[in-house]
Design a protein around this motif. Sequence first.
Motif, PDB file in Angstrom:
ATOM      1  N   CYS A 124       0.835  -1.196   0.000  1.00  0.00           N
ATOM      2  CA  CYS A 124       0.000   0.000   0.000  1.00  0.00           C
ATOM      3  C   CYS A 124       0.868   1.242   0.000  1.00  0.00           C
ATOM      4  CB  CYS A 124      -0.943   0.009   1.210  1.00  0.00           C
ATOM      5  SG  CYS A 124      -0.090   0.153   2.798  1.00  0.00           S
ATOM      6  N   SER A 125       0.231   2.392  -0.140  1.00  0.00           N
ATOM      7  CA  SER A 125       0.928   3.665  -0.017  1.00  0.00           C
ATOM      8  C   SER A 125       1.259   3.897   1.460  1.00  0.00           C
ATOM      9  CB  SER A 125       0.026   4.790  -0.524  1.00  0.00           C
ATOM     10  OG  SER A 125       0.510   6.043  -0.112  1.00  0.00           O
ATOM     11  N   PRO A 126       2.443   4.435   1.768  1.00  0.00           N
ATOM     12  CA  PRO A 126       2.768   4.692   3.183  1.00  0.00           C
ATOM     13  C   PRO A 126       1.791   5.660   3.840  1.00  0.00           C
ATOM     14  CG  PRO A 126       4.369   5.729   1.701  1.00  0.00           C
ATOM     15  CD  PRO A 126       3.536   4.815   0.870  1.00  0.00           C
ATOM     16  N   ALA A 127       1.144   6.507   3.052  1.00  0.00           N
ATOM     17  CA  ALA A 127       0.175   7.456   3.611  1.00  0.00           C
ATOM     18  C   ALA A 127      -0.994   6.744   4.272  1.00  0.00           C
ATOM     19  CB  ALA A 127      -0.333   8.385   2.508  1.00  0.00           C
ATOM     20  N   LEU A 128      -1.243   5.503   3.859  1.00  0.00           N
ATOM     21  CA  LEU A 128      -2.373   4.744   4.395  1.00  0.00           C
ATOM     22  C   LEU A 128      -2.112   4.231   5.810  1.00  0.00           C
ATOM     23  CD1 LEU A 128      -5.096   3.975   2.965  1.00  0.00           C
ATOM     24  CD2 LEU A 128      -4.120   1.702   2.643  1.00  0.00           C
ATOM     25  N   LEU A 129      -0.861   4.246   6.237  1.00  0.00           N
ATOM     26  CA  LEU A 129      -0.502   3.628   7.513  1.00  0.00           C
ATOM     27  C   LEU A 129      -0.448   4.613   8.670  1.00  0.00           C
ATOM     28  CD1 LEU A 129       2.292   1.253   6.165  1.00  0.00           C
ATOM     29  CD2 LEU A 129      -0.089   0.702   6.655  1.00  0.00           C
ATOM     30  N   GLU A 130      -0.476   5.884   8.383  1.00  0.00           N
ATOM     31  CA  GLU A 130      -0.551   6.931   9.414  1.00  0.00           C
ATOM     32  C   GLU A 130       0.532   6.783  10.467  1.00  0.00           C
ATOM     33  OE1 GLU A 130      -4.504   6.511  10.904  1.00  0.00           O
ATOM     34  OE2 GLU A 130      -5.425   7.405   9.129  1.00  0.00           O
ATOM     35  N   GLY A 131       1.744   6.460  10.017  1.00  0.00           N
ATOM     36  CA  GLY A 131       2.875   6.417  10.929  1.00  0.00           C
ATOM     37  C   GLY A 131       2.931   5.229  11.860  1.00  0.00           C
ATOM     38  N   ARG A 132       2.122   4.203  11.618  1.00  0.00           N
ATOM     39  CA  ARG A 132       2.136   3.037  12.500  1.00  0.00           C
ATOM     40  C   ARG A 132       3.425   2.251  12.344  1.00  0.00           C
ATOM     41  NH1 ARG A 132      -3.743   0.309  11.614  1.00  0.00           N
ATOM     42  NH2 ARG A 132      -3.436   1.049   9.467  1.00  0.00           N
ATOM     43  N   ASP A 133       3.859   1.622  13.424  1.00  0.00           N
ATOM     44  CA  ASP A 133       5.082   0.814  13.391  1.00  0.00           C
ATOM     45  C   ASP A 133       4.854  -0.442  12.570  1.00  0.00           C
ATOM     46  OD1 ASP A 133       6.449   2.613  15.010  1.00  0.00           O
ATOM     47  OD2 ASP A 133       5.840   1.607  16.873  1.00  0.00           O
ATOM     48  N   LEU A 134       5.837  -0.770  11.767  1.00  0.00           N
ATOM     49  CA  LEU A 134       5.776  -1.961  10.923  1.00  0.00           C
ATOM     50  C   LEU A 134       6.772  -3.001  11.418  1.00  0.00           C
ATOM     51  CD1 LEU A 134       5.580  -0.287   7.386  1.00  0.00           C
ATOM     52  CD2 LEU A 134       3.709  -0.961   8.904  1.00  0.00           C
ATOM     53  N   PRO A 135       6.499  -4.293  11.150  1.00  0.00           N
ATOM     54  CA  PRO A 135       5.315  -4.801  10.443  1.00  0.00           C
ATOM     55  C   PRO A 135       4.091  -4.878  11.338  1.00  0.00           C
ATOM     56  CG  PRO A 135       6.726  -6.624  11.061  1.00  0.00           C
ATOM     57  CD  PRO A 135       7.465  -5.377  11.474  1.00  0.00           C
ATOM     58  N   LEU A 136       2.937  -4.762  10.721  1.00  0.00           N
ATOM     59  CA  LEU A 136       1.677  -4.904  11.433  1.00  0.00           C
ATOM     60  C   LEU A 136       1.344  -6.374  11.623  1.00  0.00           C
ATOM     61  CD1 LEU A 136      -0.527  -2.317   9.484  1.00  0.00           C
ATOM     62  CD2 LEU A 136       0.735  -1.928  11.614  1.00  0.00           C
ATOM     63  N   ASP A 137       0.493  -6.651  12.616  1.00  0.00           N
ATOM     64  CA  ASP A 137      -0.044  -8.002  12.765  1.00  0.00           C
ATOM     65  C   ASP A 137      -0.937  -8.308  11.565  1.00  0.00           C
ATOM     66  OD1 ASP A 137      -2.616  -9.654  13.866  1.00  0.00           O
ATOM     67  OD2 ASP A 137      -0.750 -10.340  14.798  1.00  0.00           O
TER      68      ASP A 137
ATOM     69  N   LEU B 158      -0.974   2.621  -5.119  1.00  0.00           N
ATOM     70  CA  LEU B 158      -0.120   3.814  -5.129  1.00  0.00           C
ATOM     71  C   LEU B 158      -0.925   5.080  -4.844  1.00  0.00           C
ATOM     72  CD1 LEU B 158       2.118   2.951  -8.204  1.00  0.00           C
ATOM     73  CD2 LEU B 158       2.973   3.440  -5.892  1.00  0.00           C
ATOM     74  N   ALA B 159      -2.171   5.096  -5.296  1.00  0.00           N
ATOM     75  CA  ALA B 159      -3.036   6.260  -5.090  1.00  0.00           C
ATOM     76  C   ALA B 159      -3.634   6.309  -3.694  1.00  0.00           C
ATOM     77  CB  ALA B 159      -4.146   6.261  -6.140  1.00  0.00           C
ATOM     78  N   GLY B 160      -3.362   5.282  -2.877  1.00  0.00           N
ATOM     79  CA  GLY B 160      -3.835   5.285  -1.500  1.00  0.00           C
ATOM     80  C   GLY B 160      -5.235   4.758  -1.301  1.00  0.00           C
ATOM     81  N   HIS B 161      -5.728   3.956  -2.264  1.00  0.00           N
ATOM     82  CA  HIS B 161      -7.107   3.471  -2.184  1.00  0.00           C
ATOM     83  C   HIS B 161      -7.259   2.187  -1.373  1.00  0.00           C
ATOM     84  CE1 HIS B 161      -8.249   6.603  -4.818  1.00  0.00           C
ATOM     85  NE2 HIS B 161      -7.665   6.107  -5.897  1.00  0.00           N
ATOM     86  N   GLY B 162      -6.177   1.611  -0.872  1.00  0.00           N
ATOM     87  CA  GLY B 162      -6.284   0.400  -0.081  1.00  0.00           C
ATOM     88  C   GLY B 162      -5.023  -0.440  -0.174  1.00  0.00           C
ATOM     89  N   ILE B 163      -5.103  -1.659   0.377  1.00  0.00           N
ATOM     90  CA  ILE B 163      -3.987  -2.591   0.297  1.00  0.00           C
ATOM     91  C   ILE B 163      -4.289  -3.599  -0.815  1.00  0.00           C
ATOM     92  CG2 ILE B 163      -3.222  -2.364   2.696  1.00  0.00           C
ATOM     93  CD1 ILE B 163      -4.777  -4.889   3.379  1.00  0.00           C
ATOM     94  N   ALA B 164      -3.268  -3.948  -1.571  1.00  0.00           N
ATOM     95  CA  ALA B 164      -3.425  -4.872  -2.693  1.00  0.00           C
ATOM     96  C   ALA B 164      -2.395  -5.979  -2.580  1.00  0.00           C
ATOM     97  CB  ALA B 164      -3.262  -4.134  -4.023  1.00  0.00           C
ATOM     98  N   LEU B 165      -2.803  -7.189  -2.918  1.00  0.00           N
ATOM     99  CA  LEU B 165      -1.864  -8.317  -2.937  1.00  0.00           C
ATOM    100  C   LEU B 165      -1.058  -8.257  -4.224  1.00  0.00           C
ATOM    101  CD1 LEU B 165      -3.795 -11.422  -1.564  1.00  0.00           C
ATOM    102  CD2 LEU B 165      -1.761 -10.357  -0.608  1.00  0.00           C
ATOM    103  N   MET B 166       0.261  -8.146  -4.085  1.00  0.00           N
ATOM    104  CA  MET B 166       1.107  -8.005  -5.262  1.00  0.00           C
ATOM    105  C   MET B 166       2.421  -8.765  -5.077  1.00  0.00           C
ATOM    106  SD  MET B 166       0.369  -4.091  -6.456  1.00  0.00           S
ATOM    107  CE  MET B 166       1.054  -3.282  -5.018  1.00  0.00           C
ATOM    108  N   THR B 167       3.085  -8.996  -6.193  1.00  0.00           N
ATOM    109  CA  THR B 167       4.343  -9.748  -6.218  1.00  0.00           C
ATOM    110  C   THR B 167       5.503  -8.780  -6.053  1.00  0.00           C
ATOM    111  OG1 THR B 167       3.352 -11.412  -7.676  1.00  0.00           O
ATOM    112  CG2 THR B 167       5.756 -11.312  -7.600  1.00  0.00           C
ATOM    113  N   PRO B 168       6.276  -8.877  -4.966  1.00  0.00           N
ATOM    114  CA  PRO B 168       7.316  -7.877  -4.689  1.00  0.00           C
ATOM    115  C   PRO B 168       8.313  -7.650  -5.818  1.00  0.00           C
ATOM    116  CG  PRO B 168       6.948  -9.236  -2.759  1.00  0.00           C
ATOM    117  CD  PRO B 168       6.142  -9.850  -3.858  1.00  0.00           C
ATOM    118  N   MET B 169       8.726  -8.721  -6.515  1.00  0.00           N
ATOM    119  CA  MET B 169       9.772  -8.526  -7.526  1.00  0.00           C
ATOM    120  C   MET B 169       9.284  -7.702  -8.713  1.00  0.00           C
ATOM    121  SD  MET B 169      10.069 -12.307  -9.204  1.00  0.00           S
ATOM    122  CE  MET B 169       8.616 -13.220  -9.738  1.00  0.00           C
TER     123      MET B 169
END
Length: 306
Positions: free
Chosen positions: A167-180, A230-241
């Motif tokens: 997701c976009s980092p803006a979606l996390l509002e500064g929360r510590d990573l990784p999340l549960d 990227l636009a901040g609309h949510g979390i998406a399952l994607m392939t890191p490479m």
Amino acid sequence: MRRLPPLPAVRAFEAVARRGTFTAAASELGMTQAAISYQIKILEERVGEPLFVRRGRRAELTAGGARVAARLATAFDEIEMAFDELTGESETVLRIATTASFANNWLAGNIGTFQAAHPDIEIELEVSGTVIDLAEARIDVAIRSGRGDWPGLKSEHLAKVDFTPMCSPALLEGRDLPLDAGKALEMRRISPQDRWWPIWFRSAGVEIGDEPGRGGIRMDSQATEGQAALAGHGIALMTPMLWRPELASGRLVCPFADIADEGTAYWFVYAENRRHTRKIARFRDWLVPAFRAMAAAQEMRAIEGA
């Protein structure tokens, strides 16, 4: 005057040798299995020795049959190329079929290095979410995701297809990573009906029952899902490479430590009887090591970051 065996029999032999069964060869040539068997019998009587040994449904080449098959593969490639040139197809055009995700997120950004090394080869790219019949569509090669078991095609493994929420980092509002991992149930998911979500939750040890997801946007490919993420609309399952530049720049982040897969991979695919074609060999010699090296580097960074 040439002393050639009956050409229908030669064609039947080449198809059985390449496909591995009389049934598959019959389907490819539009003949009955009995007709294929008859043509093989004609050829075996002509050469005076068996060319295949039946093992269940499989037709395995004898030593003599294997010698003939190897020579015929090259001969058929030459015939095919001769007629390709007659109809305007040649070694100067390489037609590639692949998915939007692979095309947009890796091939488009790297194909320039291949063209720089081979300026005589023109690239035509066919992007589709469905499996294209290479013969019917006159496609030279394909990059597909799956298990590599496409009949009549040679498949070379490139890299495992794994996935994790991004997701976009803006979606996390500064929360510590990784999340549960369970926090993903509270977040808006892009394409929540994607078959990968239950696999990822199960791998992360999260029970979801029949819950399909909170709202979300349904997309048709990982490429468009990534743009929505990227636009901040949510979390998406994607392939890191496939999203290395976005992850490296911080435009995308992986909020969870868990990465899953369903046993599939990316494969470089082409017709077995065209493996000696020069333009295909050139592209294969560039693509396979380049993509494998990138995937290995990605895996090493994941291990170092664990």
